[in-house]
Design a protein around this motif. Structure first.
Motif, short mmCIF file in Angstrom:
data_model
loop_
_atom_site.label_atom_id
_atom_site.label_comp_id
_atom_site.label_asym_id
_atom_site.label_seq_id
_atom_site.Cartn_x
_atom_site.Cartn_y
_atom_site.Cartn_z
N THR A 140 1.86 45.91 -1.74
CA THR A 140 1.97 44.76 -0.84
C THR A 140 0.61 44.19 -0.43
O THR A 140 0.58 43.27 0.40
CB THR A 140 2.74 45.16 0.42
OG1 THR A 140 2.05 46.23 1.08
CG2 THR A 140 4.15 45.60 0.07
N LEU A 141 -0.47 44.70 -0.96
CA LEU A 141 -1.79 44.21 -0.59
C LEU A 141 -1.94 42.76 -1.03
O LEU A 141 -1.73 42.42 -2.20
CB LEU A 141 -2.87 45.07 -1.23
CG LEU A 141 -4.32 44.68 -0.92
CD1 LEU A 141 -4.61 44.83 0.57
CD2 LEU A 141 -5.29 45.53 -1.73
N GLY A 142 -2.33 41.90 -0.10
CA GLY A 142 -2.49 40.49 -0.42
C GLY A 142 -1.20 39.84 -0.86
O GLY A 142 -1.21 38.98 -1.75
N ASN A 143 -0.10 40.26 -0.26
CA ASN A 143 1.22 39.73 -0.61
C ASN A 143 1.57 40.01 -2.08
O ASN A 143 2.31 39.26 -2.71
CB ASN A 143 1.29 38.22 -0.32
CG ASN A 143 2.74 37.73 -0.20
OD1 ASN A 143 3.66 38.54 -0.02
ND2 ASN A 143 2.93 36.43 -0.32
N GLY A 144 1.02 41.07 -2.62
CA GLY A 144 1.29 41.46 -3.99
C GLY A 144 0.39 40.81 -5.02
O GLY A 144 0.41 41.20 -6.20
N HIS A 145 -0.41 39.82 -4.61
CA HIS A 145 -1.27 39.12 -5.56
C HIS A 145 -2.47 39.97 -6.00
O HIS A 145 -2.93 39.85 -7.14
CB HIS A 145 -1.77 37.81 -4.96
CG HIS A 145 -0.66 36.87 -4.60
ND1 HIS A 145 0.46 36.70 -5.39
CD2 HIS A 145 -0.50 36.03 -3.53
CE1 HIS A 145 1.26 35.81 -4.83
NE2 HIS A 145 0.71 35.39 -3.70
N ALA A 146 -2.98 40.80 -5.10
CA ALA A 146 -4.17 41.59 -5.42
C ALA A 146 -3.89 42.53 -6.60
O ALA A 146 -4.71 42.64 -7.52
CB ALA A 146 -4.62 42.38 -4.19
#
Length: 232
Positions: A42-48
């Motif tokens: 879930t880091l960075g809304n999954g974008h990371a």
């Protein structure tokens, strides 16, 4: 200097193998994404995580293509296409297997939990139409999926372009050094000096023979040369 190989064919083969391996690995990550730590997923809304995986795929594809010492300027574009296809193919394959395995598990009434045994061609074929429908809307309406593909393509393009530039520059330096060594090894000759000394005429050769000292060995006499009469 012998003609250097462009590295096109080895680069194409190595890049294709790397792209297939990366797509398979990304598919596994998508299939077992529920087992990843929640903080990472879930880091960075999954974008990371998705951007990191795209960069990793680009790096692996670029290393595979660069191992062939590429000199052809078309290889950076091919590497970018490989990396983009690996990202898209890995996402779609992972979702296809997940959907196919979930439908089979739901039919038996047991809760779905992905396993290694779920990675089958039957599950992938059954879930492929649904997976394409799932990704069709994000590709048409949102930018996230395009971001992951673009990151992989641009990174691979830049890395392989840098590798091609360095290989071509090293080849030019080696060629210049070889030409300089060949020029330095040639015999020095003064201006207007002939490459070979002029051949001596027969008259000059006879004069040199007559001018020899008595102690030197005389050259064999000519049969047609008149002899001097013997002295008493």
């Amino acid at each position: 200097m012998s003609h250097k190989r462009s590295g096109l064919l080895p680069g194409l083969i190595a890049g294709l193998v790397a792209a297939l391996v990366c797509a398979a690995a990304l598919g596994l990550a998508v299939l077992f994404q529920d087992r990843l730590p929640k903080a990472v997923a879930t880091l960075g809304n999954g974008h990371a995580l998705s951007v990191t995986l795209s960069l990793l795929i680009a790096l692996l594809v670029a290393l595979a293509v660069g191992a062939a010492r590429p000199r052809n300027r078309a290889l950076p574009v091919v590497a970018a296409l490989y990396a983009a296809a690996a990202v898209a193919g890995g996402q779609i394959s992972g979702v296809s297997i997940t959907i196919g395995a979930a439908r089979r598990t739901t039919a038996t009434g047991t809760p779905f939990s992905p396993q290694i045994g779920d990675i089958t061609a039957a599950n992938a074929g059954e879930g492929l139409p649904r997976a394409l429908a799932v990704y069709r809307e994000p590709l048409a309406q949102t930018w996230q999926m395009w971001l992951y593909i673009a990151v992989a393509a641009v990174a691979a393009l830049l890395l392989v372009t840098l590798r091609v530039f360095r290989v071509r520059r090293a080849d030019r330096a080696a060629l210049a050094a070889q030409e300089a060594a060949e020029e330095a090894g040639q015999e020095y000759r003064a201006p207007f000096e002939p490459a070979q000394p002029p051949a001596q005429s027969s008259a000059q050769s006879s004069a040199q023979v007559l001018a020899q000292s008595p102690g030197q060995q005389a050259a064999p006499a000519d049969l047609f040369t008149p002899r001097k009469p013997a002295r008493d």
